[in-house]
Motif scaffolding. Structure first.
Motif, PDB file in Angstrom:
ATOM      1  N   GLN A  53      60.203  33.481 -51.675  1.00  0.00           N
ATOM      2  CA  GLN A  53      59.858  32.143 -52.133  1.00  0.00           C
ATOM      3  C   GLN A  53      60.970  31.156 -51.772  1.00  0.00           C
ATOM      4  O   GLN A  53      60.691  30.052 -51.302  1.00  0.00           O
ATOM      5  N   ILE A  54      62.214  31.541 -51.964  1.00  0.00           N
ATOM      6  CA  ILE A  54      63.342  30.667 -51.638  1.00  0.00           C
ATOM      7  C   ILE A  54      63.425  30.423 -50.129  1.00  0.00           C
ATOM      8  O   ILE A  54      63.661  29.294 -49.686  1.00  0.00           O
ATOM      9  N   ALA A  58      60.917  30.482 -47.997  1.00  0.00           N
ATOM     10  CA  ALA A  58      59.813  29.587 -47.641  1.00  0.00           C
ATOM     11  C   ALA A  58      60.139  28.148 -48.031  1.00  0.00           C
ATOM     12  O   ALA A  58      59.844  27.210 -47.277  1.00  0.00           O
ATOM     13  N   LYS A  59      60.760  27.949 -49.185  1.00  0.00           N
ATOM     14  CA  LYS A  59      61.154  26.601 -49.628  1.00  0.00           C
ATOM     15  C   LYS A  59      62.181  26.006 -48.675  1.00  0.00           C
ATOM     16  O   LYS A  59      62.103  24.822 -48.324  1.00  0.00           O
ATOM     17  N   ASP A  60      63.138  26.816 -48.216  1.00  0.00           N
ATOM     18  CA  ASP A  60      64.132  26.341 -47.255  1.00  0.00           C
ATOM     19  C   ASP A  60      63.482  25.934 -45.936  1.00  0.00           C
ATOM     20  O   ASP A  60      63.824  24.896 -45.360  1.00  0.00           O
ATOM     21  N   ARG A 113      53.675  29.602 -49.916  1.00  0.00           N
ATOM     22  CA  ARG A 113      54.573  30.720 -50.231  1.00  0.00           C
ATOM     23  C   ARG A 113      55.712  30.295 -51.154  1.00  0.00           C
ATOM     24  O   ARG A 113      56.185  31.083 -51.959  1.00  0.00           O
ATOM     25  N   ALA A 114      56.155  29.048 -51.004  1.00  0.00           N
ATOM     26  CA  ALA A 114      57.215  28.536 -51.871  1.00  0.00           C
ATOM     27  C   ALA A 114      56.678  28.158 -53.248  1.00  0.00           C
ATOM     28  O   ALA A 114      57.443  27.822 -54.140  1.00  0.00           O
ATOM     29  N   ASP A 166      54.178  27.876 -45.583  1.00  0.00           N
ATOM     30  CA  ASP A 166      55.464  27.834 -46.285  1.00  0.00           C
ATOM     31  C   ASP A 166      55.343  27.093 -47.613  1.00  0.00           C
ATOM     32  O   ASP A 166      55.951  27.477 -48.611  1.00  0.00           O
ATOM     33  N   TYR A 167      54.546  26.027 -47.644  1.00  0.00           N
ATOM     34  CA  TYR A 167      54.311  25.271 -48.880  1.00  0.00           C
ATOM     35  C   TYR A 167      53.699  26.184 -49.943  1.00  0.00           C
ATOM     36  O   TYR A 167      54.115  26.182 -51.104  1.00  0.00           O
TER      37      TYR A 167
END
Length: 157
Positions: free
Chosen positions: A93-94, A96-98, A63-64, A60-61
């Motif tokens: 991307q959003i 993954a950041k969430d 991908r974001a 996730d890190y």
């Protein structure tokens, strides 16, 4: 990943070989592709559940795109067609950041530092402990606690 060795020599296989001091020759082999998390898992210091949770967090890190960026983006230009479904690159991307932010919140404020340093930044435990001003060999226990909470967040069984 940065590992300090005496007299480094990079081989064709991507391995680093070094020699010892005081006239004694010894060889040290470091796999540059191995993350600190996979090193801990391969040697039985963390179980499969914690390893999978850490890998999901790192994924996730990445991908974001939270890491350092280069000055130019070389992403291909997307042409929208009628057959295209799913999320756009920005939406992925959003999302993954969430997920990344949620996982860090679940870990808690005291555990986020070691979690980010070892899992996302790829620092070894001794380096992370030193940077955080912690006693030697305390990071593994704290990392396990953080990864356990992250595993709960990602619903890893």
């Amino acid at each position: 990943m940065r590992r300090i060795l005496a007299e480094k020599e990079l081989t064709q296989e991507g391995l680093v070989r070094g020699s010892g001091a005081k006239g004694k020759r010894r060889s040290v082999t470091v796999n540059l592709a191995e993350s600190p998390l996979s090193w801990l898992h391969a040697r039985g210091h963390i179980d499969e559940r914690l390893f999978v949770a850490g890998e999901r967090l790192r994924d996730d890190y990445e991908r974001a795109q939270l890491g350092a960026n280069v000055t130019m983006r070389w992403d291909p230009v997307r042409v929208k067609t009628t057959g295209e479904q799913g999320l756009t690159a920005t939406e992925r991307q959003i999302a993954a950041k969430d997920r990344f932010d949620g996982a860090l919140r679940e870990a808690g404020s005291g555990l986020q530092d070691i979690l980010w340093r070892v899992v996302c930044a790829g620092e070894g435990l001794p380096d992370a402990e030193k940077q955080l001003g912690w006693p030697a060999r305390s990071g593994k226990l704290v990392l396990k606690l953080a990864l356990d909470r992250v595993a709960d967040f990602y619903r890893v069984r």
